[in-house]
Design a protein around this motif. Structure first.
Motif, PDB file in Angstrom:
ATOM      1  N   MET A 162       0.953  -1.046  -0.012  1.00  0.00           N
ATOM      2  CA  MET A 162      -0.025   0.048  -0.104  1.00  0.00           C
ATOM      3  C   MET A 162       0.826   1.264  -0.141  1.00  0.00           C
ATOM      4  SD  MET A 162      -3.111   1.541   0.149  1.00  0.00           S
ATOM      5  CE  MET A 162      -4.236   0.410   0.244  1.00  0.00           C
ATOM      6  N   ILE A 163       0.334   2.312  -0.675  1.00  0.00           N
ATOM      7  CA  ILE A 163       1.299   3.523  -0.747  1.00  0.00           C
ATOM      8  C   ILE A 163       0.414   4.612   0.022  1.00  0.00           C
ATOM      9  CG2 ILE A 163       1.898   5.457  -2.258  1.00  0.00           C
ATOM     10  CD1 ILE A 163       3.553   2.998  -2.912  1.00  0.00           C
ATOM     11  N   ASP A 164       1.062   5.214   0.917  1.00  0.00           N
ATOM     12  CA  ASP A 164       0.444   6.391   1.543  1.00  0.00           C
ATOM     13  C   ASP A 164       0.966   7.681   0.960  1.00  0.00           C
ATOM     14  OD1 ASP A 164      -0.681   4.871   3.594  1.00  0.00           O
ATOM     15  OD2 ASP A 164       0.856   5.447   5.106  1.00  0.00           O
ATOM     16  N   LEU A 165      -0.020   8.333   0.269  1.00  0.00           N
ATOM     17  CA  LEU A 165       0.153   9.543  -0.392  1.00  0.00           C
ATOM     18  C   LEU A 165       0.026  11.004   0.582  1.00  0.00           C
ATOM     19  CD1 LEU A 165       0.681  11.344  -2.859  1.00  0.00           C
ATOM     20  CD2 LEU A 165      -1.415  10.970  -3.716  1.00  0.00           C
ATOM     21  N   HIS A 166       0.710  11.559   0.751  1.00  0.00           N
ATOM     22  CA  HIS A 166       0.582  12.831   1.578  1.00  0.00           C
ATOM     23  C   HIS A 166       0.233  13.889   0.576  1.00  0.00           C
ATOM     24  CE1 HIS A 166       1.893  11.022   5.620  1.00  0.00           C
ATOM     25  NE2 HIS A 166       2.463  10.210   4.643  1.00  0.00           N
ATOM     26  N   TYR A 167      -0.745  14.728   0.617  1.00  0.00           N
ATOM     27  CA  TYR A 167      -1.273  15.282  -0.481  1.00  0.00           C
ATOM     28  C   TYR A 167      -2.297  16.393  -0.126  1.00  0.00           C
ATOM     29  CZ  TYR A 167      -4.353  15.582  -4.687  1.00  0.00           C
ATOM     30  OH  TYR A 167      -4.997  15.922  -5.575  1.00  0.00           O
ATOM     31  N   TRP A 168      -2.314  17.406  -1.099  1.00  0.00           N
ATOM     32  CA  TRP A 168      -2.815  18.686  -1.118  1.00  0.00           C
ATOM     33  C   TRP A 168      -3.239  18.702  -2.550  1.00  0.00           C
ATOM     34  CZ3 TRP A 168      -6.143  19.474   2.370  1.00  0.00           C
ATOM     35  CH2 TRP A 168      -7.062  20.668   2.714  1.00  0.00           C
ATOM     36  N   PRO A 169      -4.367  19.267  -3.053  1.00  0.00           N
ATOM     37  CA  PRO A 169      -4.590  19.239  -4.447  1.00  0.00           C
ATOM     38  C   PRO A 169      -3.995  20.403  -5.248  1.00  0.00           C
ATOM     39  CG  PRO A 169      -6.780  19.752  -3.091  1.00  0.00           C
ATOM     40  CD  PRO A 169      -5.613  19.351  -2.368  1.00  0.00           C
ATOM     41  N   THR A 170      -2.936  20.374  -5.583  1.00  0.00           N
ATOM     42  CA  THR A 170      -2.132  21.230  -6.240  1.00  0.00           C
ATOM     43  C   THR A 170      -1.563  20.654  -7.410  1.00  0.00           C
ATOM     44  OG1 THR A 170       0.112  20.863  -5.354  1.00  0.00           O
ATOM     45  CG2 THR A 170      -1.344  22.425  -4.209  1.00  0.00           C
TER      46      THR A 170
ATOM     47  N   ARG B 286      -3.598   5.271  -0.194  1.00  0.00           N
ATOM     48  CA  ARG B 286      -4.524   5.709   0.906  1.00  0.00           C
ATOM     49  C   ARG B 286      -4.159   7.299   1.017  1.00  0.00           C
ATOM     50  NH1 ARG B 286      -4.091   6.673   6.736  1.00  0.00           N
ATOM     51  NH2 ARG B 286      -1.861   6.107   6.701  1.00  0.00           N
ATOM     52  N   LEU B 287      -5.042   8.213   0.947  1.00  0.00           N
ATOM     53  CA  LEU B 287      -4.669   9.516   1.018  1.00  0.00           C
ATOM     54  C   LEU B 287      -4.629  10.107   2.340  1.00  0.00           C
ATOM     55  CD1 LEU B 287      -4.776  11.537  -1.391  1.00  0.00           C
ATOM     56  CD2 LEU B 287      -7.246  11.985  -0.768  1.00  0.00           C
ATOM     57  N   VAL B 288      -3.625  10.729   2.557  1.00  0.00           N
ATOM     58  CA  VAL B 288      -3.089  11.424   3.757  1.00  0.00           C
ATOM     59  C   VAL B 288      -3.159  13.003   3.515  1.00  0.00           C
ATOM     60  CG1 VAL B 288      -1.589  11.795   5.698  1.00  0.00           C
ATOM     61  CG2 VAL B 288      -1.773   9.208   4.497  1.00  0.00           C
ATOM     62  N   PRO B 289      -4.395  13.811   3.961  1.00  0.00           N
ATOM     63  CA  PRO B 289      -4.143  15.213   3.406  1.00  0.00           C
ATOM     64  C   PRO B 289      -3.390  16.004   4.136  1.00  0.00           C
ATOM     65  CG  PRO B 289      -6.612  14.123   4.197  1.00  0.00           C
ATOM     66  CD  PRO B 289      -5.586  13.171   4.377  1.00  0.00           C
ATOM     67  N   VAL B 290      -2.600  16.804   3.464  1.00  0.00           N
ATOM     68  CA  VAL B 290      -1.801  17.743   4.251  1.00  0.00           C
ATOM     69  C   VAL B 290      -2.169  19.187   3.850  1.00  0.00           C
ATOM     70  CG1 VAL B 290       0.633  18.472   4.345  1.00  0.00           C
ATOM     71  CG2 VAL B 290       0.124  16.075   3.802  1.00  0.00           C
ATOM     72  N   ASN B 291      -2.738  19.855   4.784  1.00  0.00           N
ATOM     73  CA  ASN B 291      -3.468  21.047   4.432  1.00  0.00           C
ATOM     74  C   ASN B 291      -2.469  22.347   4.645  1.00  0.00           C
ATOM     75  OD1 ASN B 291      -4.759  23.446   4.745  1.00  0.00           O
ATOM     76  ND2 ASN B 291      -6.606  22.459   5.748  1.00  0.00           N
ATOM     77  N   ILE B 292      -1.966  22.776   3.589  1.00  0.00           N
ATOM     78  CA  ILE B 292      -0.962  23.347   3.229  1.00  0.00           C
ATOM     79  C   ILE B 292      -1.268  25.060   3.835  1.00  0.00           C
ATOM     80  CG2 ILE B 292       0.420  22.274   1.616  1.00  0.00           C
ATOM     81  CD1 ILE B 292      -0.799  24.043  -0.698  1.00  0.00           C
ATOM     82  N   GLY B 293      -2.718  25.187   3.833  1.00  0.00           N
ATOM     83  CA  GLY B 293      -3.129  26.621   4.261  1.00  0.00           C
ATOM     84  C   GLY B 293      -2.941  26.479   5.573  1.00  0.00           C
ATOM     85  N   ARG B 294      -3.258  25.498   6.435  1.00  0.00           N
ATOM     86  CA  ARG B 294      -3.215  25.261   7.939  1.00  0.00           C
ATOM     87  C   ARG B 294      -1.879  25.238   8.368  1.00  0.00           C
ATOM     88  NH1 ARG B 294      -7.001  20.717   9.784  1.00  0.00           N
ATOM     89  NH2 ARG B 294      -5.328  19.673   9.003  1.00  0.00           N
ATOM     90  N   GLY B 295      -0.852  24.928   7.532  1.00  0.00           N
ATOM     91  CA  GLY B 295       0.577  24.630   7.938  1.00  0.00           C
ATOM     92  C   GLY B 295       0.755  23.104   8.141  1.00  0.00           C
ATOM     93  N   ASP B 296       0.002  22.298   7.890  1.00  0.00           N
ATOM     94  CA  ASP B 296       0.705  20.985   8.292  1.00  0.00           C
ATOM     95  C   ASP B 296       1.844  20.430   7.676  1.00  0.00           C
ATOM     96  OD1 ASP B 296      -2.157  20.841   9.087  1.00  0.00           O
ATOM     97  OD2 ASP B 296      -2.768  19.371   7.599  1.00  0.00           O
ATOM     98  N   GLN B 297       2.515  21.070   6.558  1.00  0.00           N
ATOM     99  CA  GLN B 297       3.595  20.745   6.134  1.00  0.00           C
ATOM    100  C   GLN B 297       4.719  21.148   6.923  1.00  0.00           C
ATOM    101  OE1 GLN B 297       1.714  23.189   5.240  1.00  0.00           O
ATOM    102  NE2 GLN B 297       2.756  24.808   3.989  1.00  0.00           N
ATOM    103  N   PHE B 298       4.571  22.046   8.011  1.00  0.00           N
ATOM    104  CA  PHE B 298       5.701  22.333   9.047  1.00  0.00           C
ATOM    105  C   PHE B 298       5.673  21.394  10.202  1.00  0.00           C
ATOM    106  CE2 PHE B 298       4.835  26.056   6.231  1.00  0.00           C
ATOM    107  CZ  PHE B 298       6.223  26.261   5.657  1.00  0.00           C
TER     108      PHE B 298
END
Length: 240
Positions: free
Chosen positions: A1-9, A27-39
């Motif tokens: 299984m692939i986990d994809l850490h993702y936001w629709p860009t 499996r989609l793992v949302p990374v809300n870049i507007g919230r700052g999850d990437q940090f």
């Protein structure tokens, strides 16, 4: 299984298109870049450059521990090799694909991203006319590169649809916001319409659509908060 850490860009959609084209479970793992999850500390363990997408392969070919990969070009190289799809085995054909993947990462993505950024910015940061002209013209040059390349072949790497097409396509969807006129580039337009008609491409583009928000509808203070997260970032402090 692939986990994809993702936001629709566009960069995230490169990976969802590949996964949909090849039928690879993920499996989609949302990374809300507007919230700052990437940090977050958890995400920085996966990508020290604090950008999505990232994948984690829980079943790598060597049978070892899960492998995490960041940078969309590296991800597509890895997945193409893992699945044996959309990646030619012939030496010369493989070189053609590789150089267009690198072209996208080094040229198309960064320059079209800057074109969109400065064209959206308006006068909030003062006179941006030079930056708008600089990157709109560079975007036009890059669309011309695609157009010339596609004059005598159906796909970027030749006769076959590959990860070279997958990686370049999402950045062309917003050609109008980049200040371009698609009818100026008839060979590109043919390719653009061909790729866009593929069902798996349409599915890949639609992944995470429910996450998107029109920032123009948000209160001004919320728009400013998101801008501070996404733009003009400086180095993160490194603990002693």
């Amino acid at each position: 299984m692939i986990d994809l850490h993702y936001w629709p860009t566009p960069n995230g959609k490169k990976v969802t298109i590949f996964l949909e084209e090849t039928g690879t479970p993920y499996r989609l793992v949302p990374v809300n870049i507007g919230r700052g999850d990437q940090f977050s500390p958890e995400f920085l363990k996966l990508n020290p450059n604090h950008r999505m997408p990232v994948i984690v392969d829980h079943a790598p070919a060597d049978g070892g521990a899960p492998i995490s990969i960041f940078e969309s070009g590296a991800i597509l190289f890895y997945l193409a090799e893992k699945t044996g799809q959309l990646w030619p085995q012939d030496l010369r054909a493989r070189i053609e694909v590789s150089q267009w993947v690198i072209w996208q990462m080094a040229n198309q993505g960064p320059k079209l991203g800057e074109a969109g950024h400065f064209r959206r910015l308006g006068d909030r940061e003062g006179d941006q006319s030079y930056a708008v002209r600089r990157f709109t013209d560079e975007a036009n040059r890059l669309y011309g590169v695609l157009n010339a390349r596609l004059r005598d072949r159906p796909y970027l790497a030749g006769d076959s649809y590959t990860i070279a097409d997958i990686i370049a396509y999402p950045w062309t969807v917003n050609w109008k916001a980049q200040g371009q006129e698609i009818d100026e580039f008839k060979h590109f337009k043919r390719w653009f319409e061909t790729i866009g008609a593929r069902p798996a491409v349409q599915r890949g583009l639609a992944v995470g659509a429910e996450f998107s928000t029109d920032r123009n509808t948000l209160p001004p203070e919320e728009q400013e908060r998101i801008r501070k997260i996404l733009y003009n970032q400086r180095a993160l402090p490194v603990p002693d």
